[in-house]
Design a protein around this motif. Structure first.
Motif, PDB file in Angstrom:
ATOM      1  N   LEU A  14       0.833  -1.205   0.000  1.00  0.00           N
ATOM      2  CA  LEU A  14       0.000   0.000   0.000  1.00  0.00           C
ATOM      3  C   LEU A  14       0.866   1.254   0.000  1.00  0.00           C
ATOM      4  O   LEU A  14       0.514   2.275  -0.597  1.00  0.00           O
ATOM      5  N   SER A  15       1.992   1.172   0.685  1.00  0.00           N
ATOM      6  CA  SER A  15       3.021   2.214   0.619  1.00  0.00           C
ATOM      7  C   SER A  15       4.361   1.503   0.611  1.00  0.00           C
ATOM      8  O   SER A  15       4.481   0.368   1.081  1.00  0.00           O
ATOM      9  N   LEU A  16       5.385   2.171   0.071  1.00  0.00           N
ATOM     10  CA  LEU A  16       6.720   1.574   0.045  1.00  0.00           C
ATOM     11  C   LEU A  16       7.733   2.710   0.030  1.00  0.00           C
ATOM     12  O   LEU A  16       7.975   3.325  -1.002  1.00  0.00           O
ATOM     13  N   HIS A  17       8.267   2.999   1.217  1.00  0.00           N
ATOM     14  CA  HIS A  17       9.235   4.076   1.351  1.00  0.00           C
ATOM     15  C   HIS A  17      10.637   3.471   1.417  1.00  0.00           C
ATOM     16  O   HIS A  17      10.899   2.609   2.266  1.00  0.00           O
ATOM     17  N   ILE A 161       3.501  -6.464 -18.630  1.00  0.00           N
ATOM     18  CA  ILE A 161       4.916  -6.183 -18.879  1.00  0.00           C
ATOM     19  C   ILE A 161       5.669  -6.555 -17.610  1.00  0.00           C
ATOM     20  O   ILE A 161       5.106  -6.562 -16.515  1.00  0.00           O
ATOM     21  N   GLU A 162       6.946  -6.908 -17.780  1.00  0.00           N
ATOM     22  CA  GLU A 162       7.794  -7.224 -16.635  1.00  0.00           C
ATOM     23  C   GLU A 162       8.846  -6.140 -16.479  1.00  0.00           C
ATOM     24  O   GLU A 162       9.392  -5.643 -17.467  1.00  0.00           O
ATOM     25  N   VAL A 163       9.094  -5.769 -15.241  1.00  0.00           N
ATOM     26  CA  VAL A 163      10.182  -4.838 -14.946  1.00  0.00           C
ATOM     27  C   VAL A 163      11.116  -5.538 -13.957  1.00  0.00           C
ATOM     28  O   VAL A 163      10.671  -6.265 -13.078  1.00  0.00           O
ATOM     29  N   ALA A 164      12.407  -5.335 -14.124  1.00  0.00           N
ATOM     30  CA  ALA A 164      13.405  -5.997 -13.294  1.00  0.00           C
ATOM     31  C   ALA A 164      13.606  -5.220 -11.999  1.00  0.00           C
ATOM     32  O   ALA A 164      13.999  -4.042 -12.034  1.00  0.00           O
ATOM     33  N   THR A 165      13.353  -5.863 -10.871  1.00  0.00           N
ATOM     34  CA  THR A 165      13.471  -5.188  -9.573  1.00  0.00           C
ATOM     35  C   THR A 165      14.845  -4.553  -9.360  1.00  0.00           C
ATOM     36  O   THR A 165      14.926  -3.388  -8.944  1.00  0.00           O
ATOM     37  N   PRO A 166      15.959  -5.250  -9.625  1.00  0.00           N
ATOM     38  CA  PRO A 166      17.266  -4.606  -9.407  1.00  0.00           C
ATOM     39  C   PRO A 166      17.441  -3.331 -10.227  1.00  0.00           C
ATOM     40  O   PRO A 166      18.018  -2.352  -9.742  1.00  0.00           O
ATOM     41  N   ALA A 167      16.929  -3.332 -11.449  1.00  0.00           N
ATOM     42  CA  ALA A 167      17.058  -2.149 -12.306  1.00  0.00           C
ATOM     43  C   ALA A 167      16.250  -0.981 -11.761  1.00  0.00           C
ATOM     44  O   ALA A 167      16.675   0.179 -11.845  1.00  0.00           O
ATOM     45  N   ILE A 168      15.090  -1.274 -11.174  1.00  0.00           N
ATOM     46  CA  ILE A 168      14.256  -0.208 -10.608  1.00  0.00           C
ATOM     47  C   ILE A 168      14.952   0.418  -9.401  1.00  0.00           C
ATOM     48  O   ILE A 168      15.012   1.646  -9.256  1.00  0.00           O
ATOM     49  N   PHE A 169      15.485  -0.425  -8.514  1.00  0.00           N
ATOM     50  CA  PHE A 169      16.207   0.107  -7.351  1.00  0.00           C
ATOM     51  C   PHE A 169      17.432   0.912  -7.798  1.00  0.00           C
ATOM     52  O   PHE A 169      17.739   1.956  -7.228  1.00  0.00           O
ATOM     53  N   LYS A 170      18.135   0.420  -8.820  1.00  0.00           N
ATOM     54  CA  LYS A 170      19.327   1.117  -9.300  1.00  0.00           C
ATOM     55  C   LYS A 170      18.984   2.486  -9.858  1.00  0.00           C
ATOM     56  O   LYS A 170      19.748   3.447  -9.724  1.00  0.00           O
ATOM     57  N   ALA A 171      17.796   2.589 -10.465  1.00  0.00           N
ATOM     58  CA  ALA A 171      17.379   3.861 -11.069  1.00  0.00           C
ATOM     59  C   ALA A 171      16.842   4.853 -10.047  1.00  0.00           C
ATOM     60  O   ALA A 171      16.589   6.016 -10.385  1.00  0.00           O
ATOM     61  N   LEU A 172      16.664   4.414  -8.808  1.00  0.00           N
ATOM     62  CA  LEU A 172      16.146   5.305  -7.766  1.00  0.00           C
ATOM     63  C   LEU A 172      17.220   6.321  -7.393  1.00  0.00           C
ATOM     64  O   LEU A 172      18.284   5.966  -6.854  1.00  0.00           O
ATOM     65  N   SER A 173      16.966   7.585  -7.669  1.00  0.00           N
ATOM     66  CA  SER A 173      17.998   8.613  -7.476  1.00  0.00           C
ATOM     67  C   SER A 173      18.233   8.945  -6.006  1.00  0.00           C
ATOM     68  O   SER A 173      19.363   9.201  -5.588  1.00  0.00           O
ATOM     69  N   TRP A 196      -5.476   8.745   3.907  1.00  0.00           N
ATOM     70  CA  TRP A 196      -4.157   8.824   4.538  1.00  0.00           C
ATOM     71  C   TRP A 196      -3.097   8.177   3.650  1.00  0.00           C
ATOM     72  O   TRP A 196      -2.003   8.726   3.484  1.00  0.00           O
ATOM     73  N   LEU A 197      -3.427   7.034   3.066  1.00  0.00           N
ATOM     74  CA  LEU A 197      -2.478   6.368   2.175  1.00  0.00           C
ATOM     75  C   LEU A 197      -2.061   7.281   1.021  1.00  0.00           C
ATOM     76  O   LEU A 197      -0.925   7.216   0.548  1.00  0.00           O
ATOM     77  N   ALA A 198      -2.979   8.130   0.575  1.00  0.00           N
ATOM     78  CA  ALA A 198      -2.672   9.050  -0.521  1.00  0.00           C
ATOM     79  C   ALA A 198      -1.576  10.042  -0.132  1.00  0.00           C
ATOM     80  O   ALA A 198      -0.929  10.621  -1.017  1.00  0.00           O
ATOM     81  N   THR A 199      -1.338  10.233   1.174  1.00  0.00           N
ATOM     82  CA  THR A 199      -0.273  11.126   1.626  1.00  0.00           C
ATOM     83  C   THR A 199       1.070  10.400   1.722  1.00  0.00           C
ATOM     84  O   THR A 199       2.091  11.035   1.996  1.00  0.00           O
ATOM     85  N   GLN A 200       1.059   9.095   1.536  1.00  0.00           N
ATOM     86  CA  GLN A 200       2.277   8.293   1.569  1.00  0.00           C
ATOM     87  C   GLN A 200       2.748   8.015   0.134  1.00  0.00           C
ATOM     88  O   GLN A 200       2.205   8.559  -0.816  1.00  0.00           O
ATOM     89  N   ARG A 201       3.742   7.120  -0.043  1.00  0.00           N
ATOM     90  CA  ARG A 201       4.380   6.992  -1.351  1.00  0.00           C
ATOM     91  C   ARG A 201       4.727   5.534  -1.666  1.00  0.00           C
ATOM     92  O   ARG A 201       4.790   4.694  -0.772  1.00  0.00           O
ATOM     93  N   ASN A 202       4.978   5.293  -2.935  1.00  0.00           N
ATOM     94  CA  ASN A 202       5.795   4.161  -3.364  1.00  0.00           C
ATOM     95  C   ASN A 202       6.987   4.777  -4.076  1.00  0.00           C
ATOM     96  O   ASN A 202       6.864   5.272  -5.205  1.00  0.00           O
ATOM     97  N   ASP A 203       8.139   4.764  -3.430  1.00  0.00           N
ATOM     98  CA  ASP A 203       9.311   5.435  -3.985  1.00  0.00           C
ATOM     99  C   ASP A 203       9.836   4.765  -5.251  1.00  0.00           C
ATOM    100  O   ASP A 203      10.649   5.358  -5.975  1.00  0.00           O
ATOM    101  N   LEU A 204       9.389   3.538  -5.529  1.00  0.00           N
ATOM    102  CA  LEU A 204       9.830   2.840  -6.736  1.00  0.00           C
ATOM    103  C   LEU A 204       8.938   3.136  -7.937  1.00  0.00           C
ATOM    104  O   LEU A 204       9.270   2.748  -9.067  1.00  0.00           O
ATOM    105  N   GLY A 235       4.930  -2.724  -4.957  1.00  0.00           N
ATOM    106  CA  GLY A 235       6.299  -3.197  -5.022  1.00  0.00           C
ATOM    107  C   GLY A 235       7.095  -2.462  -6.073  1.00  0.00           C
ATOM    108  O   GLY A 235       7.000  -1.242  -6.224  1.00  0.00           O
ATOM    109  N   SER A 236       7.875  -3.227  -6.852  1.00  0.00           N
ATOM    110  CA  SER A 236       8.653  -2.632  -7.941  1.00  0.00           C
ATOM    111  C   SER A 236       7.919  -2.748  -9.270  1.00  0.00           C
ATOM    112  O   SER A 236       8.488  -2.462 -10.325  1.00  0.00           O
ATOM    113  N   GLY A 237       6.632  -3.135  -9.227  1.00  0.00           N
ATOM    114  CA  GLY A 237       5.801  -3.188 -10.425  1.00  0.00           C
ATOM    115  C   GLY A 237       5.922  -4.516 -11.149  1.00  0.00           C
ATOM    116  O   GLY A 237       6.680  -5.389 -10.774  1.00  0.00           O
TER     117      GLY A 237
END
Length: 284
Positions: A14-17, A161-173, A196-204, A235-237
């Motif tokens: 629901l959120s992923l910081h 579509i598939e996205v690679a979890t390591p690549a998503i984390f690597k692209a996180l600035s 309340w969840l709308a005030t939180q994030r998924n950083d990925l 998650g990482s999508g």
């Protein structure tokens, strides 16, 4: 010995910081997780050695060798001479914990208790999937604390579509983002929780959209559905979810989306505690 069957529910972030990174490369998270009443089914019975058969609508491409977490979990738990059958209903590599939930189902079915280090080596999401109720997950996934959330009607959608979890984390600035509040609010009903969840994030989410713009397009479609109060990626999508106040709103939105997006994987249900649904059952 009877056949044992264990349900493996989908895990939804629901959120992923992302709040830091360890020297060994593991990312530190602060995530609010709930489980859906949709998922895979793992069954096992006596066999010769350890074997795995996979069937179901999402079985294509799922390995049946030791690279599958079902067999790796069985080996770590000391299982032997067992024939496993995985009915695959969740898309692979989709950010909703399919493989991790499958492995957790094996451990529940075998009554195995692994130490936290062994669980982490097997997969960072497995600890949370062992007890499929709403929880706050911290560290690299090993610290799980139960939380009370109201039932959340949800539409789950994967754009195929598939996205690679390591690549998503690597692209996180930015990898040292703010965590959720130390004390989470108490919610009496779905709408207050969703607001309340709308005030939180998924950083990925942003780096995933940068790599796969289809995710952003899907989120726009979900956000525009009547009755949708929040659309976010899990998650990482690439699976996304839309949250609603009522099941009637959810059902109407699902019917509309199925008519306009038949190419997507679509499921729905009320997010929350799936502990009873995920208990092992035996039949002769």
């Amino acid at each position: 010995m009877p056949t044992t069957s264990v349900f493996a529910p989908a895990k939804i972030n629901l959120s992923l910081h992302v709040i830091g990174q360890r020297t060994d490369g593991y990312h530190l998270l602060d995530s609010l997780v709930a489980f859906a009443p949709v998922g895979d089914m793992v069954s096992f019975a006596p066999g010769r050695g350890l074997s795995l058969r996979v069937s179901g609508p999402e079985a294509a491409g799922v390995p049946v060798d030791r690279s599958n977490l079902v067999l790796r979990a069985a080996e770590l738990a000391g299982g032997s001479d067992l024939a496993f059958h995985l009915h695959k209903a969740l898309p692979a590599a989709s950010g909703i914990g399919g493989g991790s939930s499958d492995a957790a189902a094996v451990l529940r079915g075998l009554g195995a208790a692994l130490d936290p280090e062994a669980l982490t080596r097997l997969g960072a999401d497995i600890a949370m999937c062992l007890t499929p109720h709403s929880q706050r997950v911290q560290g690299i996934g090993e610290h799980c604390a139960r939380v009370q959330l109201p039932p959340l009607p949800a539409l789950l959608v994967n754009p195929r579509i598939e996205v690679a979890t390591p690549a998503i984390f690597k692209a996180l600035s930015q990898k040292t983002n703010a965590p959720m509040p130390a004390q989470l609010p108490q919610f009496n009903e779905a709408r207050a929780c969703i607001d309340w969840l709308a005030t939180q994030r998924n950083d990925l989410q942003a780096p995933a959209i940068a790599q796969a713009p289809q995710i952003g397009a899907l989120l726009d479609v979900l956000a525009a559905l009547p009755g949708c109060h929040l659309a976010r990626m899990s998650g990482s999508g690439a699976t996304c979810f839309a949250l609603f106040s009522t099941q009637s709103d959810l059902q109407s939105a699902e019917a509309k989306l199925r008519a306009t997006h038949p190419q997507c994987w679509i499921a729905s249900g009320v997010l929350g505690d799936q502990t009873e649904l995920a208990r092992p059952s035996a039949c002769h």
